[in-house]
Scaffold this motif. Structure first.
Motif, short mmCIF file in Angstrom:
data_model
loop_
_atom_site.label_atom_id
_atom_site.label_comp_id
_atom_site.label_asym_id
_atom_site.label_seq_id
_atom_site.Cartn_x
_atom_site.Cartn_y
_atom_site.Cartn_z
N SER A 37 0.76 -1.09 0.10
CA SER A 37 0.24 -0.15 -0.06
C SER A 37 0.88 1.24 -0.09
O SER A 37 2.06 1.19 0.39
N THR A 39 0.44 3.59 2.09
CA THR A 39 0.57 3.83 3.34
C THR A 39 0.74 2.68 4.25
O THR A 39 0.41 1.75 3.81
N LYS A 40 1.05 2.86 5.57
CA LYS A 40 1.20 1.90 6.40
C LYS A 40 -0.06 1.25 6.62
O LYS A 40 -0.23 -0.05 6.91
N GLN A 41 -1.10 1.74 6.84
CA GLN A 41 -2.37 1.61 7.07
C GLN A 41 -3.40 1.84 5.82
O GLN A 41 -3.33 3.13 5.56
N THR A 43 -7.83 1.56 4.82
CA THR A 43 -9.32 1.22 5.24
C THR A 43 -9.89 0.67 4.17
O THR A 43 -9.94 1.56 2.91
N GLU A 51 -2.81 -3.36 7.81
CA GLU A 51 -1.47 -2.84 7.74
C GLU A 51 -0.79 -3.42 6.54
O GLU A 51 -0.76 -4.57 6.32
N SER A 52 -0.11 -2.57 5.56
CA SER A 52 0.55 -3.56 4.65
C SER A 52 1.81 -4.18 5.18
O SER A 52 2.21 -3.70 6.05
N HIS A 53 2.36 -4.90 4.02
CA HIS A 53 3.48 -5.51 4.38
C HIS A 53 4.70 -4.83 3.73
O HIS A 53 5.89 -5.07 4.09
N SER A 55 5.83 -1.55 0.84
CA SER A 55 5.79 -0.03 0.20
C SER A 55 5.63 -0.35 -1.44
O SER A 55 5.80 -1.41 -1.71
#
Length: 200
Positions: A37, A39-41, A43, A51-53, A55
């Motif tokens: 993603s 961003t780190k999170q 929705t 939460e992404s794994h 970048s």
């Protein structure tokens, strides 16, 4: 093998999670499946926060990239800060898009001489771009595939498995997730669409 699933704000859970679940059937062969993603999170369209794994630049180094859809995809393709992070290479990577994710394929210049599958909502925008939209669940041209309809994400995941580990592995992964009492019929129907996508 490392497969990333691009997942943006307002994402459709079915697109990202079904592919994630099916592709993780390959853990015993040391596959790694990651949500990526900007961003780190992010929705989902229904309020699920994850939460992404990875970048986006990290995702662009993986062996295969699937692009999920969502309610904000048209905003994503207009966001230069996001699109500038997406450097993909169809000569060395498998690239797939789910529903409105096909708009990213178009924005990246990957559909100029090809047809595409997408959902009914996204179809008019692709037609406006002069792109041929097919009335079928999945289509692939060499290393670029697209799927239309939320539940077609199973076909996209199986296509990746078939391309990277063979048809039998893809059939086994689908058989595992198929409804009890319908497994043979379910797998046969899916493979009828996936096998033609392996040529080229």
């Amino acid at each position: 093998m490392h497969v990333s699933i691009l997942t943006f704000e307002g994402f459709n859970e079915l697109d990202s999670f079904i592919a994630l679940g099916i592709l993780n059937r390959m853990k015993d062969k040391d596959w790694r499946i990651s949500i990526a993603s900007p961003t780190k999170q992010v929705t989902s369209m229904n309020g699920v926060v994850i939460e992404s794994h990875l970048s986006l630049p990290e995702a662009c180094q993986t062996d295969a990239i699937l692009i999920g859809s969502g309610i904000r995809t048209r905003e994503v393709i207009k966001d230069a800060s996001i699109m500038s992070q997406l450097t993909v290479d169809p000569n060395r990577q498998l690239l797939g898009a789910q529903c409105s994710g096909s708009l990213l394929l178009a924005q990246l210049g990957l559909l100029e001489s090809s047809s595409v599958c997408s959902d009914l909502t996204t179809r008019p925008w692709l037609l406006d771009k002069g792109i041929d939209v097919l009335d079928q669940p999945i289509y692939a041209d060499k290393n670029v595939a697209s799927a239309g309809g939320c539940m077609a994400s199973q076909y996209l995941a199986a296509w990746v498995i078939a391309r990277l580990d063979g048809i039998e592995a893809a059939a086994q992964a689908l058989h595992y997730v198929a409804p009890v009492g319908e497994k043979e019929e379910y797998v046969a129907r899916a493979m009828n669409w996936i096998e033609p996508c392996l040529n080229g």
